[in-house]
Design an enzyme around this catalytic site. Structure first.
Site: not given
Length: 563
Positions: A2, A62-63, A65, A87-88, A246, A327, A330, A352-353
């Protein structure tokens, strides 16, 4: 995941009417307005809690989850004395909830972060030794007028802190909420906490490990390494909404997708993970990602973008990222297009990695490390700067479109395990001394990670595929194009003034100068430029300054396997 925002009066006294851009605002109105600049982080609800007599306002974007129905914040203790915005994700919240239930007789957490409130009532600031996850939070204790601020060990979750001319303290997930009200801002350091009354707060480390200052000596155990990563992925799968992953086709994201699929099929043998890739039509990543998707039987989608489409977003991406690092800019533009598509499918969380390259030494310039000691020291530096590069990019780009991104490689326990492995087992090239590695394979970066998953997790040509940095893997023309377009905006005479205009972090290329100019237009406040650290390889190792993987001498163009 969030967005959090808070204003804490310096003297815990009522704050008068605030004037901003010629308009008058009450404390609540000001908090709601400023937090609105990060409302993309929490598109599902906005919660505001004001303690007017103490000059405190706390806002949560808030998102939803975990605890979708009951987890809206700010959280307030039963007696009304403690308020929390967090948040988290707290990954051990179920175990903590069981412990709290034993103490209280009954306890049902409203969401994973709700345990922070209950733990504070028992342990105070020492609660930080009990939680594991990615987090940034602000807690106010009305009884003592004390504030507790904390951020996770590696800065997966962003947090900034500012001070206005009256000495009041402002806290936000994104710096844009602070720049037009605070006279100075700074990044809140990962692994730290601050506790006490405003103006008298004590700073302390809640994350300390021996590998930060000492050279580790533990030999690598491939079986233990494999089980440790599988455990980390398992903890990151808990959520109450649809999720995906991803899939760039590199070994890191591919392993996370493969492990997640394996775990989910324990309950549903027919489960198909939704996976996503992004790139130009000829992107090197697409071929490898397709191979992995077929191998693990995922529901895969490729997002093909046009160069002009991504270039249109340069100013937007600097604003969302709050950085001018070359970086990061991009890498982020293609990812922003991908995040927008993922959100449109109804998915709210993606795996994700990120983090594997920092803890295993996966960047190609690590081949040039002169010895194991410097190799390990560089790993430590990269881990400590994750919040300024990969974590910053991953979090802010995904959250710009209201998508939570989780990074199992940066699970605290897993990072500690990997960083305690002796560097001679991880260093790529001739200095690698891992006993179980055959001669030719020993030279590849992240050998021990790959070797731990040789048993039917991934196709061999992906498992042993050389590192492609994301900005290269989406298509080699992308780097060349963005560099050319950015450079075209800066004249020779203008660039000659770079040192005078930007004495701190002076841009060394016209591309970097262009991004810096955009940043300065958007974030005009003392300290903003100092929240950025430029991501460059080790120049004293003989590495070129350009961060592209192709710039490193060990990069193999158009080769999928290195053996």
């Amino acid at each position: 995941m969030c967005g959090i925002f808070a204003i804490f009066s310096r003297d815990s006294k009522p704050v008068g009417t605030q004037v901003l851009h010629g308009s008058k605002h009450s404390l609540r109105e000001m908090a709601y307005r400023q937090s609105g600049k990060q409302r993309h982080r929490g598109p599902d609800s906005t919660g505001v809690h004001v303690i007017a007599e103490d000059g405190v306002a706390m806002v949560h974007e808030r998102l939803r989850i975990v605890g979708v129905a009951r987890g809206d914040q700010p959280f307030v203790s039963n007696d009304g004395n403690v308020v929390l915005v967090a948040n988290g994700e707290i990954y051990n919240y179920l175990e903590l909830s069981a412990e709290i239930a034993k103490r209280l007789g009954t306890y049902r957490p409203k969401s994973d972060c709700h345990v922070i409130l209950e733990l504070y009532e028992v342990y105070g600031e020492d609660l930080l030794s009990h939680i594991t996850g990615m987090f940034a939070f602000a807690l106010y204790d009305k009884r003592t007028k004390q504030v507790l601020l904390a951020r996770d060990p590696f800065g997966i979750i962003p947090m900034y802190i500012g001070e206005d001319k009256a000495g009041n303290m402002w806290v936000a997930s994104e710096m844009k909420c602070l720049v037009d009200t605070c006279s100075k801002v700074e990044t809140f350091t990962p692994g730290e906490a601050r506790f006490g009354r405003v103006g008298e707060m004590r700073t302390f480390r809640h994350f300390e490990q021996s590998w930060i200052k000492e050279l580790p000596t533990n030999p690598c155990d491939l079986k233990l390494l494999r089980s440790s990563l599988e455990s980390a992925v398992r903890t990151h799968l808990h959520c109450d909404v649809n999720f995906g992953a991803l899939l760039s086709g590199g070994v890191d994201s591919s392993l996370i997708a493969a492990i997640a699929t394996k775990i989910m099929r324990e309950k549903d043998p027919h489960y198909r993970l939704k996976t996503f890739s992004v790139g130009l039509a000829d992107a090197p990543d697409f071929k490898a990602a397709r191979h992995v998707a077929k191998y693990i039987d995922s529901d895969h989608k490729e997002i093909v973008f046009q160069i002009d489409e991504a270039l249109d977003g340069i100013r937007d991406i600097v604003y969302h990222l709050e950085t001018y690092d070359v970086t990061t800019v991009r890498c982020s533009l293609p990812m922003l297009l991908l995040a927008r598509y993922i959100k449109s499918t109804g998915i709210k969380m993606i795996l994700s990695g990120e983090g594997a390259d920092e803890i295993f030494g996966g960047y190609l310039y690590f081949h040039k490390a002169p010895n194991c000691e410097q190799f390990h020291q560089e790993l430590v530096k990269r881990v400590q700067q994750l919040h300024l590069s990969d974590c910053l990019r991953a979090n802010k780009v995904a959250m710009a479109k209201g998508v939570e991104l989780r990074v199992p490689f940066l699970d605290t326990g897993f990072v500690n395990h990997v960083m305690q492995i002796r560097p001679q087992d991880k260093i790529p090239g001739e200095l690698n001394a891992f006993a179980e590695a055959p001669g030719p394979l020993r030279h590849i970066e992240k050998y021990v990670l790959r070797a731990a998953f040789t048993e039917n997790y991934l196709p061999d040509d992906v498992l042993w595929r050389q590192k492609e940095q994301f900005s290269d893997g989406v298509g080699y023309d992308w780097i060349d194009s963005i560099r050319r377009v950015a450079t075209s905006h800066v004249g020779d005479e203008e660039f000659a003034e770079a040192t005078r205009r930007f004495p701190f972090n002076t841009p060394t290329t016209k591309e970097a100068f262009y991004y810096r100019c955009i940043f300065e237009e958007q974030f005009l406040v003392e300290g903003a430029a100092r929240t950025v650290v430029r991501w460059v390889p080790r120049l004293d190792w003989g590495c070129p300054e350009d961060p592209s993987g192709r710039a490193q001498a060990v990069h193999q163009v158009n080769k999928d396997v290195i053996i």
